[in-house]
Design a protein around this motif. Sequence first.
Motif, PDB file in Angstrom:
ATOM      1  N   GLY A 161      -6.035   9.574  -8.751  1.00  7.04           N
ATOM      2  CA  GLY A 161      -6.218   8.348  -9.512  1.00  7.04           C
ATOM      3  C   GLY A 161      -7.039   7.287  -8.815  1.00  7.04           C
ATOM      4  N   TYR A 180      -3.261   3.648  -0.519  1.00  7.21           N
ATOM      5  CA  TYR A 180      -3.622   3.389  -1.910  1.00  7.21           C
ATOM      6  C   TYR A 180      -3.156   1.993  -2.317  1.00  7.21           C
ATOM      7  CZ  TYR A 180      -4.236   8.481  -2.470  1.00  7.21           C
ATOM      8  OH  TYR A 180      -4.634   9.791  -2.354  1.00  7.21           O
ATOM      9  N   ARG A 181      -4.039   1.234  -2.962  1.00  7.22           N
ATOM     10  CA  ARG A 181      -3.682  -0.073  -3.522  1.00  7.22           C
ATOM     11  C   ARG A 181      -3.946  -0.030  -5.021  1.00  7.22           C
ATOM     12  NH1 ARG A 181      -2.742  -4.885  -0.627  1.00  7.22           N
ATOM     13  NH2 ARG A 181      -1.807  -6.375  -2.070  1.00  7.22           N
ATOM     14  N   GLN A 182      -2.899  -0.220  -5.804  1.00  9.06           N
ATOM     15  CA  GLN A 182      -3.040  -0.105  -7.255  1.00  9.06           C
ATOM     16  C   GLN A 182      -3.683  -1.359  -7.839  1.00  9.06           C
ATOM     17  OE1 GLN A 182       0.581   0.847  -9.294  1.00  9.06           O
ATOM     18  NE2 GLN A 182      -0.394   1.040 -11.301  1.00  9.06           N
ATOM     19  N   ARG A 195      -3.421   2.469 -14.013  1.00  9.16           N
ATOM     20  CA  ARG A 195      -2.975   3.479 -13.056  1.00  9.16           C
ATOM     21  C   ARG A 195      -4.179   4.025 -12.275  1.00  9.16           C
ATOM     22  NH1 ARG A 195       2.104   5.360 -13.567  1.00  9.16           N
ATOM     23  NH2 ARG A 195       1.522   7.390 -12.712  1.00  9.16           N
ATOM     24  N   ARG A 196      -4.867   3.116 -11.631  1.00 11.92           N
ATOM     25  CA  ARG A 196      -6.011   3.461 -10.792  1.00 11.92           C
ATOM     26  C   ARG A 196      -5.829   2.782  -9.449  1.00 11.92           C
ATOM     27  NH1 ARG A 196      -6.693   6.530 -14.352  1.00 11.92           N
ATOM     28  NH2 ARG A 196      -8.602   7.042 -15.486  1.00 11.92           N
ATOM     29  N   TYR A 197      -6.394   3.406  -8.406  1.00 11.70           N
ATOM     30  CA  TYR A 197      -6.125   2.959  -7.045  1.00 11.70           C
ATOM     31  C   TYR A 197      -7.415   2.821  -6.252  1.00 11.70           C
ATOM     32  CZ  TYR A 197      -1.431   4.557  -8.227  1.00 11.70           C
ATOM     33  OH  TYR A 197      -0.235   4.748  -8.845  1.00 11.70           O
ATOM     34  N   TRP A 251       0.847  -1.192   0.000  1.00  9.24           N
ATOM     35  CA  TRP A 251       0.000   0.000   0.000  1.00  9.24           C
ATOM     36  C   TRP A 251       0.887   1.247   0.000  1.00  9.24           C
ATOM     37  CZ3 TRP A 251      -5.464  -0.355   0.327  1.00  9.24           C
ATOM     38  CH2 TRP A 251      -5.967  -1.635   0.588  1.00  9.24           C
ATOM     39  N   LYS A 252       0.460   2.267  -0.718  1.00  9.85           N
ATOM     40  CA  LYS A 252       1.191   3.530  -0.762  1.00  9.85           C
ATOM     41  C   LYS A 252       0.466   4.552   0.110  1.00  9.85           C
ATOM     42  CE  LYS A 252       0.734   6.358  -4.239  1.00  9.85           C
ATOM     43  NZ  LYS A 252       0.778   6.982  -5.580  1.00  9.85           N
TER      44      LYS A 252
END
Length: 374
Positions: free
Chosen positions: A100, A59-61, A66-68, A37-38
């Motif tokens: 995103g 955020y989990r891609q 390129r969507r989260y 996760w970011k």
Amino acid sequence: MTPEHYAAFVRGRSAESGAGQVSFLQCPSWAAVKEGWKPEYLGWFDGQGRQEGAALVLYRQMPGVRRYFAYIPEGPVLDWAAPGLGDRLATLLDHLRDAGAFTVRMGPPLSYRRWSAGTLKSAVGPGRRLADVLPDMVDPLGAAVADRLRESGWQRCGEDGQGGGDAQPRHVFEIPLEGRSLDDVWSGLNQEWRRNIKKATKSGVETVVGDDSRLPDFYALLQQTERRDGFRLGRSLAYFERQYRVLNEEAPGRIRLYLARHEDEVLAAHTLITLGRRAWYLTGASADHRREVRPSNALQWRMIRDAHAAGIATYDMRGVPDTLDPQVRAFGLMRWKLGTGGQVAETVGEWEVPLQGAVNKTLHRAMQAYLSRR
């Protein structure tokens, strides 16, 4: 915001009396625990630059795009009763859309309904569930926020049978400590709990605080517990070692490992997290043998005593099932926690909203299907 600035705000808010619950899941250290996760640290500020709120967003891609998926666990940290809630959440969604995100999920740290141990004990019976029992208290703020979210297009997770429900427990068990002496807390335990604690003492069970060198003992007991009780956390020893390290790097003593020993063998091990005036019993494990000396009861009593001595207002035993049916296996956990004399709090739960756009809505449906299968 920098992680340092963000952490200072969360630390200050958690220490304020009457500020409401601030969860350890909103600390920067928790972002370091969650691999894959970011993190992003957000803040709300008024016209004079004073900070009014904060949110740790994870955020989990989604693979290949390129969507989260944006997740705010047990947050944001806000004054949920203050005017302008709708504007703050709209600003949040605008930012996450620009970042995103295709879906946003959050879990406001608010209670909705509460039941005392006495009320629930008298309601136990075949087929009974928490929803069948009239609560002792309904929190008007939690109810109002839930209504406001629904009116704004948010949907409670799992309400439509999609998405797998909440990631964090919706029903938690709390022992109030504020304004109570330790004798009051002891008297609140039922006879079985008091008898088991005395038996542990008479049998020579010793409770201690261990360091990270004892995490392998904890993990071995956790594996026994998973096999015995039929669940699987899916966590490695490395996960718990990272959890212990990063939480204590953020604040020494943020997480502690408690051990119950009998005849030089560790029979139970529990982790405890503290933030501000709240403590959470996070993960517990115990051996399959010598259960008659009641190491887990002794360990919980030690943790409760330490929390009380530290001025903790609420001892949170985390999740409980919603069943009151003694024939259902999960009721055993509810029964064990009810014996402490605390209360079950139903939170407002986790809520999510797909952000506008055909691609985002398609990704949202794909995520819900994945979570349902999982």
